[in-house]
Design an enzyme around this catalytic site. Structure first.
Site, PDB file in Angstrom:
ATOM      1  N   GLU A  46       0.801  -1.225   0.000  1.00  0.00           N
ATOM      2  CA  GLU A  46       0.000   0.000   0.000  1.00  0.00           C
ATOM      3  C   GLU A  46       0.837   1.280   0.000  1.00  0.00           C
ATOM      4  O   GLU A  46       0.386   2.325   0.471  1.00  0.00           O
ATOM      5  CB  GLU A  46      -0.972   0.009   1.185  1.00  0.00           C
ATOM      6  CG  GLU A  46      -2.063  -1.048   1.081  1.00  0.00           C
ATOM      7  CD  GLU A  46      -3.095  -0.928   2.195  1.00  0.00           C
ATOM      8  OE1 GLU A  46      -2.760  -0.409   3.275  1.00  0.00           O
ATOM      9  OE2 GLU A  46      -4.235  -1.370   1.978  1.00  0.00           O
ATOM     10  N   GLU A 104      -6.657  -7.759  -1.249  1.00  0.00           N
ATOM     11  CA  GLU A 104      -7.354  -7.694   0.036  1.00  0.00           C
ATOM     12  C   GLU A 104      -8.786  -7.241  -0.219  1.00  0.00           C
ATOM     13  O   GLU A 104      -9.045  -6.471  -1.153  1.00  0.00           O
ATOM     14  CB  GLU A 104      -6.690  -6.710   1.005  1.00  0.00           C
ATOM     15  CG  GLU A 104      -5.276  -7.055   1.438  1.00  0.00           C
ATOM     16  CD  GLU A 104      -4.677  -5.987   2.367  1.00  0.00           C
ATOM     17  OE1 GLU A 104      -5.457  -5.245   3.011  1.00  0.00           O
ATOM     18  OE2 GLU A 104      -3.433  -5.898   2.429  1.00  0.00           O
TER      19      GLU A 104
END
Length: 806
Positions: free
Chosen positions: A377, A449
């Site tokens: 991320e 995710e």
């Protein structure tokens, strides 16, 4: 090369001192793997594991080892390790998630005791990834994996890399340390029966023997469904046949390819269905031996029935990856990091080193299908990520690269756009459109995710929340299976985990898992389990207690199963047979069954109404049960129409509702569900009100084996009612007592949460029987028996080395 365990005989101190370093101060005797601090499950103080601690031991090395090369290897030291031998610093290793070794041949005193010290910085201010900013997980600390003494000849096989570009062909690289041109290397390829199926001999013409080709006609392919492993033995010999060294590696014949339209395994399109896994455990953080790593892989494969796992957000134990190879789990592994890129060249260089170590140490695992070379991320950094991609492709061009993002249309230097799609709220579209997120139509797209923090759910939450949690996974998985151009998905996540105060719930736990921290399943786990084609699965989304719902309105309900049909009985009267035919979830192989009819034909039979009249009344009554006071307008009009059309008064409606639906004031009904597969009942669930509870346990192993180090077993504890359902509201204190050859890890009193909790037991170096007794003031005692075996293995028993055979 010979590996000898040096997991025993260590001394530990939380804050290292000169006295400890010089072997004059006291320390606590410990065995590896070891956590620098045991912590509670709830309300862990995040600074508890942050320290500069010390480990030390003596090493008596016999004169017989002179002339050989010796190395120390640490498989995991969180997070900056300085290694000293006899007072001299030999190396510093930056990063807690990959192994490292240091040669000590010329630093040891033979025939005498040597002093080994590791000064370990576990603080989160260390200048290494993933540190530098906030992190949404705990990083713990300690020498939390095994440690070894490696013994080699002057020339030895340093590395072997096997890949299989074609189904019947293996390409092999062999690296020789200090090569001798008079030596040869024999490569023998063995099947699972240890039969040699291919063999070749090579002259040592340098340190590296590249792309040695071995053909194996009719090889067995490796896949999650058929995880067939071969072994390669590289034997370094003198020309007279004398063996100098051997190097063994397991591998599988499998071809992988991420394409714009999905993932292909062995030439066939294959949908990835996985979960994210942290490597943490209650009490001991990262510090678990091989058996517990293997158990997590088994749970993923045999209980959750996934075919893949992402090792978020760092490389994980070799034991876990070995188990993924054996059991058949695809692995997406990645370099350590979490959102932050530090503006520091030394820090970025460590990122590159971490990527290199990860690939060199794990590239023989057939389970690994994708390298994560971008910090989880993080923002775009083309300079850094050009380097990490180059490292991956140079060291292993047989696998593609990815990087996990929350960014839309991020710069894509990798082969696969990994995207964390947290857009689903339970009511909206399950996933964002690919064209909106990925900048490339020609490269693969993967959901890395989903769910997680969007709907944290505890085992103690009300039934409607637990069901909503489960359905969110079903919604996203259905969409993943619908979209042909999505390679697959990794749900967030396998189990709940501890985190910093910036994140998680008030007790500093992220309740994001489909299991709790002890690996007890929540309802959402059954969504994944229902993918199984073997083990029968049957779970009902409600305990059927009207008192759990506002106004007694149960709302929507689902059955999770892989059966052909589910039969419902109410008070032993068959109500209805349900089939897994659900238009909304039609892309799932075993869609959840929408379940709301608890009446069947009983109104028709009990009131002697016509079927048409009974069905009309039933539909209105079930709508009232489902929606309560929030009854949609269409059902209000429908109820009025039924009363007018069939001459049913409001008083009759009221009577029928409480007679056949709510049962207020009457004996609570008993619901029995039967899962039917190929005409046979394969599973049964009974739901009823009862006050009889008992303790049930699931033990990972009753036989524990001490080999390279101590062994452990997990004990998952469940307080169940008379029907073996979780007694969700039984927040019982459970008292634990270990005797004999085992000890308890963590406290000797645990509390059931949502009817579930757990503990761990550990060997302490003694062979024989051990017992664990679990008691409470409301249940009968449970006694578990264990057998501890001390297996012969090369290791230091204490401060002495046993190496007569060398």
């Amino acid at each position: 090369m010979r590996k000898i365990s040096i997991c025993d005989g260590w001394s530990f101190i939380e804050n290292i001192t000169d006295e400890f370093f010089n072997f004059t101060g006291e320390g606590t005797a410990v065995r590896l793997p070891h956590t620098c601090k045991e912590v509670p499950v709830h309300y862990m103080e995040e600074s508890a594991c942050q320290m500069i601690c010390g480990y030390r031991r003596h090493l008596m090395v016999p004169d017989t080892l002179k002339g050989q090369r010796l190395f120390l290897q640490f498989d995991g030291a969180a997070h900056v390790a300085e290694v000293f031998v006899n007072g001299e610093q030999l190396t510093t290793h930056n990063g807690g998630y990959t192994a490292f070794r240091v040669e000590v041949t010329d630093k040891l005193v033979y025939g005498a005791e040597n002093r080994i010290v590791v000064r370990l910085n576990t603080r989160e201010d260390a200048n290494v990834p993933p540190f530098g900013h906030v992190i949404d997980y705990m990083t713990y600390g300690g020498l939390y994996r095994e440690a070894w003494l490696l013994v080699a000849n002057e020339s030895y096989v340093e590395d072997v890399f096997v890949r299989t570009p074609e189904k019947d062909q293996a390409l092999i690289d062999v690296t020789i340390s200090q090569p001798d041109s008079t030596h040869i290397v024999e490569l023998s390829l063995l099947d699972q029966q240890q039969t040699i199926v291919a063999h070749t001999t090579l002259n040592v013409i340098g340190a590296e023997l590249k792309e040695c080709k071995i053909n194996v006609p009719n090889s067995n392919a490796w896949s999650p469904e058929t995880p067939y492993l071969y072994s390669l033995v590289a034997t370094l010999k003198k020309h007279n046949g004398e063996i100098i060294d051997e190097y063994n590696v397991f591998f599988g014949f499998r071809q992988i390819d991420f394409r714009y339209d999905g993932f292909y395994l062995n030439g066939e399109k294959y949908k990835i269905r996985g979960l994210n896994r942290h490597q943490s455990y209650p009490y001991v953080g990262y510090a678990m031996p091989a058996s517990m790593q293997v158990e997590d892989a088994r749970i993923l494969k045999e209980e959750l029935h996934v075919n893949a796992v992402r090792t978020s957000h760092y490389p994980q134990s070799k034991h876990f990856l070995d188990a993924c190879d054996r059991l058949g789990l695809l692995v997406f592994t990645e370099t350590p990091g979490w959102q932050h890129i530090k503006d520091d060249e030394e820090w970025k260089q460590i990122v590159c080193e971490n990527v290199e170590e990860m690939i060199l140490q794990y590239r023989n695992h057939p389970s690994i299908i994708l390298w994560g070379v971008r910090l989880n991320e993080s923002q775009d950094d083309d300079v850094l990520y050009t380097k990490t991609n180059e490292i991956a492709r140079r060291l292993d061009h047989s696998r593609q690269t990815s990087g996990v993002r929350f960014l839309w249309r991020s710069n894509l230097l990798e082969d696969v756009y990994g995207f964390n799609d947290f857009s689903h709220t339970g009511k909206n579209a399950a996933l964002l459109p690919r064209w909106l997120i990925s900048p490339s139509k020609s490269k693969a797209y993967l959901i890395s995710e989903f769910n997680g923090h969007m709907f944290p759910t505890k085992a103690t939450d009300e039934p409607s929340r637990r069901l909503s949690h489960a359905m969110r996974y079903a919604n996203v998985l259905n969409e993943v299976y619908k979209r042909e151009d999505i390679a697959g998905s990794f749900g967030w996540c396998m189990f709940d985990y501890q985190t910093h105060g910036d994140f998680g719930s008030g007790d500093r736990i992220c309740y994001h898992g489909v299991m709790d921290m002890f690996r007890n399943p929540k309802l959402a786990a059954r969504v994944y389990a229902s993918f199984s084609e073997d083990a029968p699965v049957l779970e009902v989304g409600s305990d059927m207690h009207i008192g759990d719902y506002p106004g007694g309105a149960v709302g929507e309900n689902y059955i999770f199963t892989n059966a052909d049909q589910v039969r419902l009985y109410k008070n032993d009267i068959m109500i209805r047979e349900f089939e897994p035919v659900n238009q909304k979830y039609r892309y799932l192989p075993h869609p959840p069954i929408e379940f709301y009819d608890t009446v069947g034909n009983v109104i028709e039979e009990g009131e002697k109404y016509s079927r048409k009249k009974a069905d009309a009344i039933k539909e209105s009554l079930l709508a009232i049960q489902r929606f309560g006071t929030a009854l949609p307008v269409k059902y209000i009009f429908k109820a009025v129409w039924v009363m007018c059309r069939h001459l049913v008064s409001p008083i009759t409606f009221y009577r029928l509702f409480f007679k056949y639906i709510e049962n207020w004031g009457a004996s609570a009904p008993v619901y029995r569900f039967e899962a039917v597969k190929k005409g046979k009942v394969v599973a049964e669930v009974v739901k009823s009100s009862n006050a009889s509870i008992h303790v049930e346990t699931t033990v990972s192993a009753a036989e524990l084996v001490e080999a390279d180090t101590y062994d452990m077993a997990s004990v998952r504890i469940r307080v169940a009612d008379a029907n073996n359902n979780n007694a969700t509201y039984s927040h019982l204190p459970l008292f634990l007592k270990a005797e004999g050859a085992i000890e308890i890890v963590g406290p000797d009193c645990v509390v059931a949460e949502g009817g579930m909790c757990g503990t761990y037991i550990k060997t302490h170096g003694t062979a024989g029987e051990g017992t664990l007794t679990i008691t409470s003031n409301q249940t009968e005692p449970v006694q578990l028996s264990f057998n501890v075996i001390l297996e012969g293995s090369d290791r230091y028993a204490s401060n002495q080395i046993v190496l007569e055979q060398l």
